[in-house]
Design a protein around this motif. Structure first.
Motif, PDB file in Angstrom:
ATOM      1  N   VAL A   1     -15.043   2.728  14.382  1.00  0.00           N
ATOM      2  CA  VAL A   1     -14.096   3.647  13.750  1.00  0.00           C
ATOM      3  C   VAL A   1     -13.387   2.884  12.640  1.00  0.00           C
ATOM      4  N   LEU A   2     -13.315   3.491  11.461  1.00  0.00           N
ATOM      5  CA  LEU A   2     -12.519   2.935  10.371  1.00  0.00           C
ATOM      6  C   LEU A   2     -11.239   3.753  10.264  1.00  0.00           C
ATOM      7  N   VAL A   3     -10.096   3.052  10.299  1.00  0.00           N
ATOM      8  CA  VAL A   3      -8.798   3.701  10.136  1.00  0.00           C
ATOM      9  C   VAL A   3      -8.250   3.232   8.796  1.00  0.00           C
ATOM     10  N   ILE A   4      -7.909   4.174   7.926  1.00  0.00           N
ATOM     11  CA  ILE A   4      -7.475   3.858   6.569  1.00  0.00           C
ATOM     12  C   ILE A   4      -6.025   4.300   6.406  1.00  0.00           C
ATOM     13  N   LYS A   5      -5.176   3.373   5.968  1.00  0.00           N
ATOM     14  CA  LYS A   5      -3.775   3.674   5.706  1.00  0.00           C
ATOM     15  C   LYS A   5      -3.664   4.286   4.315  1.00  0.00           C
ATOM     16  N   LYS A   6      -3.113   5.502   4.257  1.00  0.00           N
ATOM     17  CA  LYS A   6      -3.020   6.216   2.984  1.00  0.00           C
ATOM     18  C   LYS A   6      -1.569   6.556   2.669  1.00  0.00           C
ATOM     19  N   ASP A   7      -1.290   6.705   1.379  1.00  0.00           N
ATOM     20  CA  ASP A   7       0.049   7.126   0.956  1.00  0.00           C
ATOM     21  C   ASP A   7       0.090   8.650   0.827  1.00  0.00           C
ATOM     22  N   SER A   8       1.213   9.170   0.384  1.00  0.00           N
ATOM     23  CA  SER A   8       1.371  10.630   0.287  1.00  0.00           C
ATOM     24  C   SER A   8       0.465  11.257  -0.773  1.00  0.00           C
ATOM     25  N   TYR A   9      -0.148  10.418  -1.636  1.00  0.00           N
ATOM     26  CA  TYR A   9      -1.096  10.914  -2.637  1.00  0.00           C
ATOM     27  C   TYR A   9      -2.541  10.761  -2.160  1.00  0.00           C
ATOM     28  N   ASN A  10      -2.721  10.422  -0.888  1.00  0.00           N
ATOM     29  CA  ASN A  10      -4.023  10.243  -0.253  1.00  0.00           C
ATOM     30  C   ASN A  10      -4.805   9.052  -0.834  1.00  0.00           C
ATOM     31  N   GLN A  11      -4.066   8.036  -1.301  1.00  0.00           N
ATOM     32  CA  GLN A  11      -4.682   6.822  -1.817  1.00  0.00           C
ATOM     33  C   GLN A  11      -4.553   5.717  -0.770  1.00  0.00           C
ATOM     34  N   THR A  12      -5.587   4.896  -0.652  1.00  0.00           N
ATOM     35  CA  THR A  12      -5.557   3.784   0.299  1.00  0.00           C
ATOM     36  C   THR A  12      -4.504   2.766  -0.136  1.00  0.00           C
ATOM     37  N   ILE A  13      -3.685   2.327   0.810  1.00  0.00           N
ATOM     38  CA  ILE A  13      -2.664   1.311   0.538  1.00  0.00           C
ATOM     39  C   ILE A  13      -3.316  -0.052   0.752  1.00  0.00           C
ATOM     40  N   ALA A  14      -3.997  -0.521  -0.297  1.00  0.00           N
ATOM     41  CA  ALA A  14      -4.798  -1.748  -0.212  1.00  0.00           C
ATOM     42  C   ALA A  14      -3.937  -3.005  -0.124  1.00  0.00           C
ATOM     43  N   SER A  15      -2.639  -2.903  -0.396  1.00  0.00           N
ATOM     44  CA  SER A  15      -1.767  -4.080  -0.324  1.00  0.00           C
ATOM     45  C   SER A  15      -1.424  -4.458   1.112  1.00  0.00           C
ATOM     46  N   ASP A  16      -1.727  -3.589   2.091  1.00  0.00           N
ATOM     47  CA  ASP A  16      -1.373  -3.870   3.484  1.00  0.00           C
ATOM     48  C   ASP A  16      -2.494  -4.624   4.187  1.00  0.00           C
ATOM     49  N   SER A  17      -2.237  -5.904   4.446  1.00  0.00           N
ATOM     50  CA  SER A  17      -3.165  -6.726   5.231  1.00  0.00           C
ATOM     51  C   SER A  17      -2.413  -7.392   6.379  1.00  0.00           C
ATOM     52  N   GLY A  18      -1.352  -6.743   6.827  1.00  0.00           N
ATOM     53  CA  GLY A  18      -0.543  -7.332   7.881  1.00  0.00           C
ATOM     54  C   GLY A  18      -0.270  -6.419   9.059  1.00  0.00           C
ATOM     55  N   SER A  19      -0.290  -5.111   8.852  1.00  0.00           N
ATOM     56  CA  SER A  19       0.008  -4.185   9.938  1.00  0.00           C
ATOM     57  C   SER A  19      -1.092  -4.219  10.990  1.00  0.00           C
ATOM     58  N   VAL A  20      -0.712  -4.006  12.243  1.00  0.00           N
ATOM     59  CA  VAL A  20      -1.655  -4.015  13.354  1.00  0.00           C
ATOM     60  C   VAL A  20      -1.672  -2.630  13.992  1.00  0.00           C
ATOM     61  N   LEU A  21      -2.880  -2.128  14.258  1.00  0.00           N
ATOM     62  CA  LEU A  21      -3.049  -0.824  14.898  1.00  0.00           C
ATOM     63  C   LEU A  21      -3.672  -0.988  16.273  1.00  0.00           C
ATOM     64  N   GLN A  22      -3.315  -0.094  17.175  1.00  0.00           N
ATOM     65  CA  GLN A  22      -3.899  -0.066  18.506  1.00  0.00           C
ATOM     66  C   GLN A  22      -4.446   1.329  18.769  1.00  0.00           C
ATOM     67  N   THR A  23      -5.537   1.402  19.537  1.00  0.00           N
ATOM     68  CA  THR A  23      -6.206   2.655  19.885  1.00  0.00           C
ATOM     69  C   THR A  23      -5.695   3.156  21.227  1.00  0.00           C
ATOM     70  N   PHE A  24      -5.436   4.460  21.314  1.00  0.00           N
ATOM     71  CA  PHE A  24      -5.008   5.084  22.567  1.00  0.00           C
ATOM     72  C   PHE A  24      -5.835   6.339  22.809  1.00  0.00           C
ATOM     73  N   SER A  25      -6.106   6.645  24.077  1.00  0.00           N
ATOM     74  CA  SER A  25      -6.725   7.926  24.411  1.00  0.00           C
ATOM     75  C   SER A  25      -5.612   8.967  24.447  1.00  0.00           C
ATOM     76  N   SER A  26      -5.942  10.193  24.091  1.00  0.00           N
ATOM     77  CA  SER A  26      -4.941  11.261  24.016  1.00  0.00           C
ATOM     78  C   SER A  26      -5.168  12.279  25.121  1.00  0.00           C
ATOM     79  N   LYS A  27      -4.105  12.657  25.793  1.00  0.00           N
ATOM     80  CA  LYS A  27      -4.187  13.682  26.831  1.00  0.00           C
ATOM     81  C   LYS A  27      -3.798  15.021  26.223  1.00  0.00           C
ATOM     82  N   ASP A  28      -4.730  15.969  26.260  1.00  0.00           N
ATOM     83  CA  ASP A  28      -4.492  17.330  25.782  1.00  0.00           C
ATOM     84  C   ASP A  28      -4.016  17.392  24.332  1.00  0.00           C
TER      85      ASP A  28
END
Length: 195
Positions: A8-35
């Motif tokens: 899975v590729l997760v892409i961080k986008k701004d309000s103009y739907n552009q990739t925020i390529a300057s972010d190389s520090g934030s960490v994401l975690q995956t969770f399963s969703s109930k309902d």
């Protein structure tokens, strides 16, 4: 497929739907969703590389899902899962000056078959003690042409038929006789001349 890794590729986008390529520090975690909500679904086990640091605004995750199986009926080609798999991703935005800003994706459904197509050809649907399901490849000397068929109403890799060579998965080479598939197994319907 249950128990088989996917990317899975997760892409961080701004309000103009552009990739925020300057972010190389934030960490994401995956969770399963109930309902479809932002609460973890305990009936879906998530493993693999499900935590990732963004690189130029993109996180690549290699995820394995193992859903809880509530029913298998090979005769009806039916698999019932406790819940439909869905995922979301969240983390803390490192781009914002000294403030901890929470990032969260939308919930995305993950499609899994509820039939004999739940696993690829040559695999069986293995059920663990905690009732989670995973697709397991059949080894040499065995075969599978339907992941729900096995012995004693439980999926299992089938022993190689006599007069055949099984190299694992669904690969079966017959050396004699006429064979047909019936109820997810090979059955001999005619012997070679002289037998």
């Amino acid at each position: 497929f249950p128990g088989i890794q996917f990317t899975v590729l997760v892409i961080k986008k701004d309000s103009y739907n552009q990739t925020i390529a300057s972010d190389s520090g934030s960490v994401l975690q995956t969770f399963s969703s109930k309902d479809g909500d932002f609460q973890t679904d305990a009936s879906i086990a998530v493993s693999g590389t499900f935590i990732s640091k963004l690189s130029r605004g993109v996180a690549q995750l290699s995820i394995v899902l193992r859903p809880t199986v509530t029913r298998i009926d090979a005769s009806m080609s039916l698999v019932e899962l406790e819940s439909s798999p869905a995922l979301y991703f969240e983390g803390i935005d490192s781009e914002i000056d000294s403030r901890l800003i929470h990032m969260q994706s939308a919930v995305s459904k993950v499609f899994m078959e509820s039939s004999s197509s739940i696993c690829p050809s040559g695999f069986i649907l293995s059920i663990d003690q905690d009732l989670t399901g995973s697709c397991s490849l059949c080894s040499s000397g065995t075969y599978s042409i339907n992941p729900l068929v096995g012995y004693n109403a439980m999926p299992a890799c089938l022993r190689c038929p006599i007069e055949a060579t099984c190299s694992g998965g669904s690969n079966v080479t017959f050396w004699g006789g006429n064979w047909e598939i019936k109820d997810g197994k090979y059955h001999l319907i005619g012997c070679p001349l002289g037998y």
